[in-house]
Motif scaffolding. Structure first.
Motif, PDB file in Angstrom:
ATOM      1  N   TYR A  11       0.861  -1.218  -0.074  1.00 38.03           N
ATOM      2  CA  TYR A  11      -0.112  -0.050   0.118  1.00 38.03           C
ATOM      3  C   TYR A  11       0.787   1.148   0.065  1.00 38.03           C
ATOM      4  O   TYR A  11       1.726   1.393   0.613  1.00 38.03           O
ATOM      5  CB  TYR A  11      -1.024   0.122   1.283  1.00 38.03           C
ATOM      6  N   GLU A  12       0.401   2.221  -0.910  1.00 41.14           N
ATOM      7  CA  GLU A  12       1.207   3.457  -0.691  1.00 41.14           C
ATOM      8  C   GLU A  12       1.238   4.109   0.660  1.00 41.14           C
ATOM      9  O   GLU A  12       0.348   4.163   1.456  1.00 41.14           O
ATOM     10  CB  GLU A  12       0.752   4.408  -1.845  1.00 41.14           C
ATOM     11  N   ARG A  13       2.146   4.779   0.966  1.00 38.51           N
ATOM     12  CA  ARG A  13       2.422   5.660   2.123  1.00 38.51           C
ATOM     13  C   ARG A  13       1.894   7.071   1.893  1.00 38.51           C
ATOM     14  O   ARG A  13       2.346   7.435   0.837  1.00 38.51           O
ATOM     15  CB  ARG A  13       3.870   5.793   2.617  1.00 38.51           C
ATOM     16  N   LEU A  14       1.440   7.527   2.825  1.00 41.16           N
ATOM     17  CA  LEU A  14       0.779   8.788   2.745  1.00 41.16           C
ATOM     18  C   LEU A  14       1.635   9.668   3.813  1.00 41.16           C
ATOM     19  O   LEU A  14       1.290   9.483   4.783  1.00 41.16           O
ATOM     20  CB  LEU A  14      -0.704   8.992   2.984  1.00 41.16           C
ATOM     21  N   ASN A  35       4.048   9.223   8.414  1.00 40.41           N
ATOM     22  CA  ASN A  35       3.680   8.639   7.274  1.00 40.41           C
ATOM     23  C   ASN A  35       2.565   7.441   7.639  1.00 40.41           C
ATOM     24  O   ASN A  35       2.747   6.729   8.823  1.00 40.41           O
ATOM     25  CB  ASN A  35       4.565   8.177   6.217  1.00 40.41           C
ATOM     26  N   SER A  37      -0.215   4.164   5.968  1.00 42.48           N
ATOM     27  CA  SER A  37      -0.701   3.380   4.876  1.00 42.48           C
ATOM     28  C   SER A  37      -1.967   2.670   5.451  1.00 42.48           C
ATOM     29  O   SER A  37      -2.315   2.585   6.562  1.00 42.48           O
ATOM     30  CB  SER A  37       0.100   2.464   4.262  1.00 42.48           C
ATOM     31  N   VAL A 110      -7.917   6.550   6.702  1.00 38.11           N
ATOM     32  CA  VAL A 110      -6.882   6.714   5.629  1.00 38.11           C
ATOM     33  C   VAL A 110      -7.391   7.057   4.287  1.00 38.11           C
ATOM     34  O   VAL A 110      -6.824   7.675   3.491  1.00 38.11           O
ATOM     35  CB  VAL A 110      -6.209   5.046   5.550  1.00 38.11           C
ATOM     36  N   GLY A 111      -8.419   6.551   3.988  1.00 36.90           N
ATOM     37  CA  GLY A 111      -9.243   6.946   2.665  1.00 36.90           C
ATOM     38  C   GLY A 111      -9.487   8.528   2.637  1.00 36.90           C
ATOM     39  O   GLY A 111      -9.084   8.991   1.545  1.00 36.90           O
ATOM     40  N   ARG A 114      -6.300   9.913   1.820  1.00 36.54           N
ATOM     41  CA  ARG A 114      -5.751   9.735   0.503  1.00 36.54           C
ATOM     42  C   ARG A 114      -6.546  10.809  -0.570  1.00 36.54           C
ATOM     43  O   ARG A 114      -6.112  11.423  -1.274  1.00 36.54           O
ATOM     44  CB  ARG A 114      -6.120   8.330   0.112  1.00 36.54           C
ATOM     45  N   ASN A 115      -7.743  10.944  -0.206  1.00 30.25           N
ATOM     46  CA  ASN A 115      -8.812  11.725  -0.956  1.00 30.25           C
ATOM     47  C   ASN A 115      -8.367  13.167  -0.973  1.00 30.25           C
ATOM     48  O   ASN A 115      -8.246  14.011  -1.917  1.00 30.25           O
ATOM     49  CB  ASN A 115     -10.200  11.376  -0.703  1.00 30.25           C
ATOM     50  N   CYS A 117      -5.316  14.428   0.046  1.00 28.57           N
ATOM     51  CA  CYS A 117      -3.981  14.353  -0.691  1.00 28.57           C
ATOM     52  C   CYS A 117      -4.327  14.683  -2.254  1.00 28.57           C
ATOM     53  O   CYS A 117      -3.591  15.524  -2.690  1.00 28.57           O
ATOM     54  CB  CYS A 117      -3.073  13.500  -0.418  1.00 28.57           C
ATOM     55  N   HIS A 118      -5.030  13.798  -2.926  1.00 24.47           N
ATOM     56  CA  HIS A 118      -5.258  13.823  -4.230  1.00 24.47           C
ATOM     57  C   HIS A 118      -6.138  15.054  -4.718  1.00 24.47           C
ATOM     58  O   HIS A 118      -5.921  15.539  -5.679  1.00 24.47           O
ATOM     59  CB  HIS A 118      -6.028  12.580  -4.726  1.00 24.47           C
TER      60      HIS A 118
END
Length: 134
Positions: A11-14, A35, A37, A110-111, A114-115, A117-118
């Motif tokens: 899994y990608e690290r954030l 960080n 994930s 985490v989701g 991620r959202n 960040c994007h």
């Protein structure tokens, strides 16, 4: 042979900067998650970890922690297993941990990061044609 020891992560690290409380070897600590994930996180402790013997250093994998992570108006209680200890100067002040059975709330947390960040990645816009006169 090199493919067997690949460092590729599942899994990608954030990258984050989150203050947390956690309990390690029955002591309360504060630290910063730098960080995370879906299945792990990296925590920098505010004070050195209680690594008292060579056995502790050689076998951190027997250690579990409970991390209390603020999320919305509650604190997520996350059980983690220590996978890696990191020494800074002469003390162990950082650890990589694996989430043990991540809860639905943690996965949503985490989701949401991620959202975020994007969504907040600056848009470069359409590429401009290069000047051919140079």
């Amino acid at each position: 042979m090199a493919g067997i020891y690949s460092k590729k992560r599942t899994y990608e690290r954030l990258p984050v900067h989150l203050q947390v409380n956690y309990f390690y070897n029955n002591e309360s600590y504060t630290g910063t998650i730098t960080n995370l994930s879906l299945n792990g996180m990296f925590i920098e402790a505010d004070r050195p970890l209680p690594i008292k013997s060579k056995i502790d250093v050689l076998n951190p994998f027997k250690s579990y922690c409970v991390v209390h992570l603020p999320f919305m108006e509650m604190k997520l209680r996350i059980i983690v297993k220590v996978r890696r200890l990191v020494k800074k100067d002469s003390d162990f002040t950082c650890m990589g941990v694996e989430i043990v059975n991540p809860s639905q709330e943690y996965l949503e947390f985490v989701g949401s990061i991620r959202n975020y960040c994007h969504i907040n990645i600056p848009d470069r816009g359409p590429e401009l044609p290069k000047d051919k006169t140079t």
